[in-house]
Design a protein around this motif. Sequence first.
Motif, mmCIF file in Angstrom:
data_model
loop_
_atom_site.group_PDB
_atom_site.id
_atom_site.type_symbol
_atom_site.label_atom_id
_atom_site.label_comp_id
_atom_site.label_asym_id
_atom_site.label_seq_id
_atom_site.Cartn_x
_atom_site.Cartn_y
_atom_site.Cartn_z
ATOM 1 N N LEU A 1 30.821 19.208 36.884
ATOM 2 C CA LEU A 1 31.934 19.814 37.471
ATOM 3 C C LEU A 1 33.363 19.093 36.837
ATOM 4 C CD1 LEU A 1 30.386 17.927 40.703
ATOM 5 C CD2 LEU A 1 30.805 20.575 40.213
ATOM 6 N N ALA B 1 31.863 21.861 45.428
ATOM 7 C CA ALA B 1 31.679 20.440 45.749
ATOM 8 C C ALA B 1 32.684 19.818 46.541
ATOM 9 C CB ALA B 1 31.483 19.805 44.197
ATOM 10 N N LYS C 1 27.957 15.960 42.829
ATOM 11 C CA LYS C 1 29.364 15.062 42.429
ATOM 12 C C LYS C 1 29.241 13.821 42.852
ATOM 13 C CE LYS C 1 33.980 15.215 44.093
ATOM 14 N NZ LYS C 1 34.769 15.573 42.857
ATOM 15 N N TYR D 1 32.730 23.117 40.917
ATOM 16 C CA TYR D 1 33.768 22.280 41.250
ATOM 17 C C TYR D 1 34.438 22.480 42.565
ATOM 18 C CZ TYR D 1 38.171 19.773 41.661
ATOM 19 O OH TYR D 1 38.978 19.055 41.830
ATOM 20 N N ASN E 1 28.267 14.946 37.395
ATOM 21 C CA ASN E 1 29.624 15.090 37.634
ATOM 22 C C ASN E 1 30.611 15.333 36.653
ATOM 23 O OD1 ASN E 1 32.278 15.168 39.236
ATOM 24 N ND2 ASN E 1 32.300 13.072 39.662
#
Length: 80
Positions: free
Chosen positions: A41, A55, A31, A52, A37
């Motif tokens: 994510l 994280a 992340k 996600y 990211n």
Amino acid sequence: MATTADFNKMYSFDGILVFGLLFICTCAYLKKVPRLNSWLLSEKKGVWGVFYKAAIIGTRLHIPVAISCLIMAFYIIFLK
């Protein structure tokens, strides 16, 4: 070639806990990397949403996750 003892380690409860902790720590680290990211994510639902959510758990609960990692490391090194 995998033996029966290897499969027992892989499907043990502490093995699942180690996998979960490492997965959460890895996703929290990813992340912080801007390119990963936005790529990994970005989805918040579905199969990719697991990354996600892991994280988010890793960043919001970073102190309990770190303590859990230390306890699990102590358990594996000294007690197992």
